[in-house]
Design an enzyme around this catalytic site. Sequence first.
Site, PDB file in Angstrom:
ATOM      1  N   HIS A   1     -23.636  15.715   2.404  1.00  0.00           N
ATOM      2  CA  HIS A   1     -23.482  16.109   1.007  1.00  0.00           C
ATOM      3  C   HIS A   1     -22.384  17.167   0.902  1.00  0.00           C
ATOM      4  O   HIS A   1     -22.345  18.063   1.735  1.00  0.00           O
ATOM      5  CB  HIS A   1     -24.794  16.701   0.473  1.00  0.00           C
ATOM      6  CG  HIS A   1     -24.683  17.215  -0.927  1.00  0.00           C
ATOM      7  ND1 HIS A   1     -24.605  16.370  -2.010  1.00  0.00           N
ATOM      8  CD2 HIS A   1     -24.598  18.482  -1.422  1.00  0.00           C
ATOM      9  CE1 HIS A   1     -24.499  17.102  -3.114  1.00  0.00           C
ATOM     10  NE2 HIS A   1     -24.493  18.381  -2.778  1.00  0.00           N
TER      11      HIS A   1
ATOM     12  N   ALA B   1      -3.274 -12.827 -12.560  1.00  0.00           N
ATOM     13  CA  ALA B   1      -3.942 -11.520 -12.451  1.00  0.00           C
ATOM     14  C   ALA B   1      -4.913 -11.565 -11.277  1.00  0.00           C
ATOM     15  O   ALA B   1      -6.102 -11.275 -11.407  1.00  0.00           O
ATOM     16  CB  ALA B   1      -4.669 -11.184 -13.743  1.00  0.00           C
ATOM     17  N   GLY B   2      -4.399 -11.959 -10.093  1.00  0.00           N
ATOM     18  CA  GLY B   2      -5.194 -11.924  -8.864  1.00  0.00           C
ATOM     19  C   GLY B   2      -4.859 -10.642  -8.112  1.00  0.00           C
ATOM     20  O   GLY B   2      -4.397  -9.653  -8.701  1.00  0.00           O
TER      21      GLY B   2
ATOM     22  N   ALA C   1      -5.679 -10.181   6.146  1.00  0.00           N
ATOM     23  CA  ALA C   1      -5.164  -9.809   7.457  1.00  0.00           C
ATOM     24  C   ALA C   1      -6.291  -9.616   8.473  1.00  0.00           C
ATOM     25  O   ALA C   1      -6.183 -10.057   9.622  1.00  0.00           O
ATOM     26  CB  ALA C   1      -4.338  -8.539   7.337  1.00  0.00           C
TER      27      ALA C   1
ATOM     28  N   ASP D   1      -3.923 -17.335   7.807  1.00  0.00           N
ATOM     29  CA  ASP D   1      -3.698 -17.927   6.478  1.00  0.00           C
ATOM     30  C   ASP D   1      -3.461 -19.429   6.521  1.00  0.00           C
ATOM     31  O   ASP D   1      -3.568 -20.105   5.497  1.00  0.00           O
ATOM     32  CB  ASP D   1      -2.463 -17.288   5.821  1.00  0.00           C
ATOM     33  CG  ASP D   1      -2.763 -15.939   5.190  1.00  0.00           C
ATOM     34  OD1 ASP D   1      -3.863 -15.400   5.421  1.00  0.00           O
ATOM     35  OD2 ASP D   1      -1.887 -15.420   4.467  1.00  0.00           O
TER      36      ASP D   1
ATOM     37  N   VAL E   1       0.824 -16.474  -8.169  1.00  0.00           N
ATOM     38  CA  VAL E   1      -0.218 -17.463  -8.491  1.00  0.00           C
ATOM     39  C   VAL E   1      -0.842 -18.060  -7.228  1.00  0.00           C
ATOM     40  O   VAL E   1      -1.316 -19.196  -7.225  1.00  0.00           O
ATOM     41  CB  VAL E   1       0.339 -18.587  -9.399  1.00  0.00           C
ATOM     42  CG1 VAL E   1       0.705 -18.046 -10.771  1.00  0.00           C
ATOM     43  CG2 VAL E   1       1.549 -19.273  -8.760  1.00  0.00           C
ATOM     44  N   GLY E   2      -0.848 -17.294  -6.151  1.00  0.00           N
ATOM     45  CA  GLY E   2      -1.493 -17.768  -4.922  1.00  0.00           C
ATOM     46  C   GLY E   2      -0.476 -18.059  -3.830  1.00  0.00           C
ATOM     47  O   GLY E   2       0.737 -17.942  -4.032  1.00  0.00           O
ATOM     48  N   ARG E   3      -1.001 -18.396  -2.654  1.00  0.00           N
ATOM     49  CA  ARG E   3      -0.154 -18.673  -1.492  1.00  0.00           C
ATOM     50  C   ARG E   3      -0.570 -19.991  -0.857  1.00  0.00           C
ATOM     51  O   ARG E   3      -1.707 -20.413  -0.986  1.00  0.00           O
ATOM     52  CB  ARG E   3      -0.259 -17.517  -0.483  1.00  0.00           C
ATOM     53  CG  ARG E   3       0.269 -16.203  -1.055  1.00  0.00           C
ATOM     54  CD  ARG E   3       0.105 -15.050  -0.079  1.00  0.00           C
ATOM     55  NE  ARG E   3       0.858 -15.237   1.139  1.00  0.00           N
ATOM     56  CZ  ARG E   3       2.147 -14.933   1.297  1.00  0.00           C
ATOM     57  NH1 ARG E   3       2.845 -14.428   0.289  1.00  0.00           N
ATOM     58  NH2 ARG E   3       2.743 -15.119   2.457  1.00  0.00           N
TER      59      ARG E   3
ATOM     60  N   LYS F   1       0.832  -1.216   0.000  1.00  0.00           N
ATOM     61  CA  LYS F   1       0.000   0.000   0.000  1.00  0.00           C
ATOM     62  C   LYS F   1       0.862   1.260   0.000  1.00  0.00           C
ATOM     63  O   LYS F   1       0.476   2.292  -0.568  1.00  0.00           O
ATOM     64  CB  LYS F   1      -0.966   0.016   1.190  1.00  0.00           C
ATOM     65  CG  LYS F   1      -2.303  -0.612   0.874  1.00  0.00           C
ATOM     66  CD  LYS F   1      -2.248  -2.081   0.729  1.00  0.00           C
ATOM     67  CE  LYS F   1      -2.749  -2.776  -0.440  1.00  0.00           C
ATOM     68  NZ  LYS F   1      -2.485  -4.225  -0.448  1.00  0.00           N
TER      69      LYS F   1
END
Length: 476
Positions: free
Chosen positions: A453, A191-192, A329, A321, A279-281, A58
């Site tokens: 607004h 492309a994740g 997270a 995970d 390609v992922g974990r 980030k």
Amino acid sequence: MSLIYDVAVIGAGPAGYVAAIRCAQLGLKTVCVDEWLNHKGEPSLGGTCLNVGCIPSKALLESSHLYQQANVNFGQHGISLSSLEMNIETMQTRKNQVVHDLTQGIEALFKANNVDLIHGRAKITTENTIKIVHRKTRKKIEKLTVNNIIIATGSSPVRMQQAMIKDDFILDSAGALELDDVPQRLGVIGAGAIGLELGSVWSRLGSQVVLLEAMQDFLPMVDSKLANLAKRSLKKQSLDIRLNSRLVSASVKNKKVHVVYEDQSGEKNEVFDKLVIAVGRKPNSDRVFGEELGIERDERRFVLVDDRCQTSVPNIYAIGDVVRGPMLAHKASAEGIMVAEHIAGQHAEVNYDVIPSVIYTQPEIAWVGKTEAECKAAGIGFKVGSFPLIASGRARAMAETEGLVKIIADAVTDRVIGVHIFSAQASELIAQAVLMMEMQATAEDIALTMFAHPTLSEAMHEAALSVHGRAVHTKN
Ligand code: FAD
Ligand code: NAI
């Protein structure tokens, strides 16, 4: 001699450090063991998220977004710059400082909450004992005797046989966060979430980025209308996303990465300066206990747990995970809190139906709850309301008019059961949706609520009005 604790937490990522702090807050004598070493070889808390995940990505997304704003969007505000330069070293130094400060912050939180900390690799030897060794020398550091164990060992990138990680050329996500120069051509496999976020960073800074994605559909877990909008938008931002494209091989020759991949029309070749594998974990469950302990795992090696994150051995829990569910997270931390409270004898649960997801592209993609496709598959009757950002006064004032807010409500109860957002600041807007769903709000409740607004949040209000055909600032 062994040290005695009520709870030992293995891993100090967002699952483990949060669990340890909550255990200590509840009066349990708690130790956290973590083996992470940063690129200087120093212990660093916070796991993947703080060291090589959420936070550094980030930080780079923010820097590259500001650069892109200055480069592409300032003109329409009447701001002109005579020259614009990006100093990659400064960007990386800032990112490293952010990581350093936050990881140090966890040590301070441990001290403030009386959580003991041991740096080293933990292995559960019996259901009540843990051996800790030095990660590199394997020399024994400590032995613990404990009443409860929380496994929070996280995950690691999936490796590809066809493209083994090679210093400086074929990188995993951690390597892609450390580049000290902008590669002219950057290939990304997958492309994740990681591919799109890190691809965006380097594309904004000037790389020609090509994403090779094996699946036919772009972001299949995202509402299909939003996924299509996002794909179009990212293509406009020069991200070359090639679906149905499966990697065959990658090799480094003359300081370039030569890639062979296959799509519907056959084999294709590409040459890149760097290649990122995203390609992922996979769960880190191989080294933390032996089979003899009887802690069960599924076929993908996730530790098997029930709704309370209890494993097949009752005083051993697993969170984050390393267990089923989205690798996020905030999900990991929520499980940490739940388990701590459960060990302390309190009632606690995680609402797995209301976990927000965000992909931090620009605009951001955020969602919670069910998609239309999921409602149809489950036979749930539903109503949909949506509002395009182009009709929002604030979005126009900000020149951020791309995107849509969509609310899905149960056809019978009117309860909000899914919210899908593609817009600037979607990561912040989605929190409103999470609250709505936690409070079991109906679309009518949101429609009857007053929103300031001009704000982007008004798009949420209008989408709720639109569920009943009452949107004011767009056609129903
Ligand atoms: P981890 O953070 O992986 O922590 C596990 C810890 O356990 C590590 O410190 C590890 O060294 C330690 N450990 C492992 N085995 C042992 C052992 N035997 N002994 C001692 N210590 C051990 N998620 C989001 O929600 N938002 C995001 O924006 C986001 N961005 C991401 C960006 C990237 C590039 C990546 C890679 C991931 C991102 N994620 C994001 C995912 C997020 O990082 C993970 O879901 C989260 O870190 C999981 O937390 P955890 O505590 O389960 O595991
Ligand atoms: P992912 O699962 O999000 O995406 C991996 C992509 O690679 C998938 O689209 C998959 O189809 C594709 N793929 C798999 N094998 C392939 C092959 N051989 N060739 C081409 N494509 C292939 O995993 P990713 O991006 O590695 O991220 C891992 C996890 O980290 C995610 O599941 C996510 O939970 C977490 N994360 C979260 C973020 C966030 O919350 N903003 C940001 C980054 C990561």
